[in-house]
Design a protein around this motif. Structure first.
Motif, short mmCIF file in Angstrom:
data_model
loop_
_atom_site.label_atom_id
_atom_site.label_comp_id
_atom_site.label_asym_id
_atom_site.label_seq_id
_atom_site.Cartn_x
_atom_site.Cartn_y
_atom_site.Cartn_z
N ALA A 81 0.83 -1.20 0.00
CA ALA A 81 0.00 0.00 0.00
C ALA A 81 0.87 1.26 0.00
O ALA A 81 0.61 2.21 -0.76
CB ALA A 81 -0.92 0.00 1.21
N PHE A 82 1.89 1.29 0.85
CA PHE A 82 2.78 2.45 0.89
C PHE A 82 3.48 2.65 -0.45
O PHE A 82 3.59 3.78 -0.96
CB PHE A 82 3.83 2.27 1.99
CG PHE A 82 3.30 2.42 3.39
CD1 PHE A 82 2.22 3.26 3.66
CD2 PHE A 82 3.86 1.73 4.44
CE1 PHE A 82 1.72 3.40 4.95
CE2 PHE A 82 3.38 1.86 5.73
CZ PHE A 82 2.31 2.70 5.99
N PHE A 83 3.96 1.55 -1.02
CA PHE A 83 4.74 1.67 -2.25
C PHE A 83 3.87 2.04 -3.44
O PHE A 83 4.25 2.88 -4.27
CB PHE A 83 5.48 0.36 -2.52
CG PHE A 83 6.51 0.48 -3.61
CD1 PHE A 83 7.59 1.33 -3.46
CD2 PHE A 83 6.41 -0.26 -4.78
CE1 PHE A 83 8.56 1.46 -4.46
CE2 PHE A 83 7.36 -0.15 -5.77
CZ PHE A 83 8.44 0.72 -5.61
N PHE A 84 2.68 1.44 -3.55
CA PHE A 84 1.77 1.80 -4.63
C PHE A 84 1.42 3.28 -4.58
O PHE A 84 1.32 3.95 -5.62
CB PHE A 84 0.49 0.96 -4.55
CG PHE A 84 0.61 -0.42 -5.13
CD1 PHE A 84 1.86 -0.96 -5.43
CD2 PHE A 84 -0.52 -1.19 -5.36
CE1 PHE A 84 1.97 -2.25 -5.95
CE2 PHE A 84 -0.41 -2.48 -5.89
CZ PHE A 84 0.84 -3.00 -6.18
N THR A 85 1.21 3.81 -3.36
CA THR A 85 0.88 5.22 -3.23
C THR A 85 2.05 6.09 -3.67
O THR A 85 1.87 7.11 -4.37
CB THR A 85 0.51 5.55 -1.77
OG1 THR A 85 -0.56 4.70 -1.34
CG2 THR A 85 0.06 7.01 -1.64
N SER A 86 3.27 5.70 -3.30
CA SER A 86 4.44 6.47 -3.72
C SER A 86 4.62 6.41 -5.23
O SER A 86 5.04 7.39 -5.85
CB SER A 86 5.70 5.97 -3.01
OG SER A 86 6.12 4.71 -3.51
N LEU A 87 4.29 5.28 -5.85
CA LEU A 87 4.42 5.15 -7.30
C LEU A 87 3.52 6.12 -8.05
O LEU A 87 3.83 6.52 -9.18
CB LEU A 87 4.09 3.72 -7.73
CG LEU A 87 5.15 2.65 -7.49
CD1 LEU A 87 4.59 1.28 -7.84
CD2 LEU A 87 6.42 2.93 -8.30
#
Length: 284
Positions: A81-87
């Motif tokens: 979730a954190f990484f998808f948001t940063s992407l």
């Protein structure tokens, strides 16, 4: 092929699959949002796993570590979730560079919590790889933003997940671990996604299918890798994701890596190959 070499190949294959998933999410997020993309990743995984293990579902669902399986599933879902948001905000190569801090955390955690050996060669390889990551990140640049903190949070959560995967991997069926990561994420996200659901077209459905497939194959390969090889030995190979991210960023999003990104990526790849060579051949 030795178990160690097989674990290395599985690790690289897993990172490749995850890079495909990440690039697809970056393309998908503007049209459907991050949460639906995240839901597709987990629901697709759960559907595929259920079909494949249906004949022995009772056996697969039986675990010796229910609490650890739940915790590792929460950690992976949080990391994703954190990484998808940063992407959705950062360039692929920048987000990948920040996420690439996780191998150091895995290596240190493996020594502290799993009792794995942390020799000079591994320390040297990780150190050089981190120098390469810093060359790409370049402290003080625009990479350090609120979105960058999300990518760092993803690295922390992922490291905890990887260490727990290593801990349960020797005693659990790979499919059991894959089943629980898919089930926990699917249940929790299915509760949340109706509040952010948007209408999707044929193209979006196709991209969501790619997210699900790439995430599932990558997850299975990663679990197998950590079951057959030590976490500290495998850690440097996560840096392959930097090269994959730069490639997909160039091909699909016209994000051309600058000079320092290329230098940093080569440094990271060289460090990983050095550790692999020393561990595989130099001790014979």
């Amino acid at each position: 092929m030795t178990a160690q070499n097989r674990a290395i190949l599985l690790m690289i294959g897993a990172i490749f699959c995850f890079s495909i998933m990440d690039a697809t999410v970056k393309a998908l997020a503007p049209s459907v949002g991050v949460l639906p993309a995240l839901w597709a990743r987990y629901t697709g995984q759960m559907a595929l796993v259920f079909v494949l293990v249906a004949p022995r579902l009772k056996t697969v669902a039986r675990t010796k570590y229910p609490a650890l399986q739940f915790l590792r599933s929460i950690l992976l879902m949080s990391a994703t979730a954190f990484f998808f948001t940063s992407l959705s905000v950062l360039p692929l190569s920048d987000a990948a560079a920040l996420m690439a801090t996780n191998p150091v955390l895995i290596t240190l955690g493996a020594a502290l919590f799993l009792g794995e050996r942390l020799g000079l060669r591994r320390i040297s390889g990780i150190g050089v790889a981190m120098i390469g990551a810093l060359i790409i990140i370049r402290p003080g640049s625009d990479v350090f933003s609120p979105a960058a903190l999300l990518a760092l949070g993803a690295a922390i959560c992922y490291s905890g997940y990887a260490l727990l995967t290593r801990k349960v991997g020797a005693d659990e069926d790979v499919w059991t671990s894959l089943f629980y990561t898919g089930m926990v994420g699917t249940v929790l996200l299915s509760i949340a996604v109706p509040f952010q659901w948007q209408s999707v077209g044929v193209t979006s459905i196709g991209l969501m299918s790619v997210v699900a497939l790439a995430g599932t194959v990558g997850q299975l390969a990663l679990i197998k890798a950590f079951s057959e090889g030590e976490a500290a030995m495998l850690a440097p190979y996560s840096y392959c994701g930097l090269a994959f991210a730069a490639l997909w960023g160039l091909l699909f999003f016209s994000e051309f890596p600058d000079f320092w990104t290329i230098i940093g990526s080569l440094t990271i790849a060289g460090a990983g190959l050095y550790v692999w060579y020393r561990e595989t051949y130099a001790n014979r």
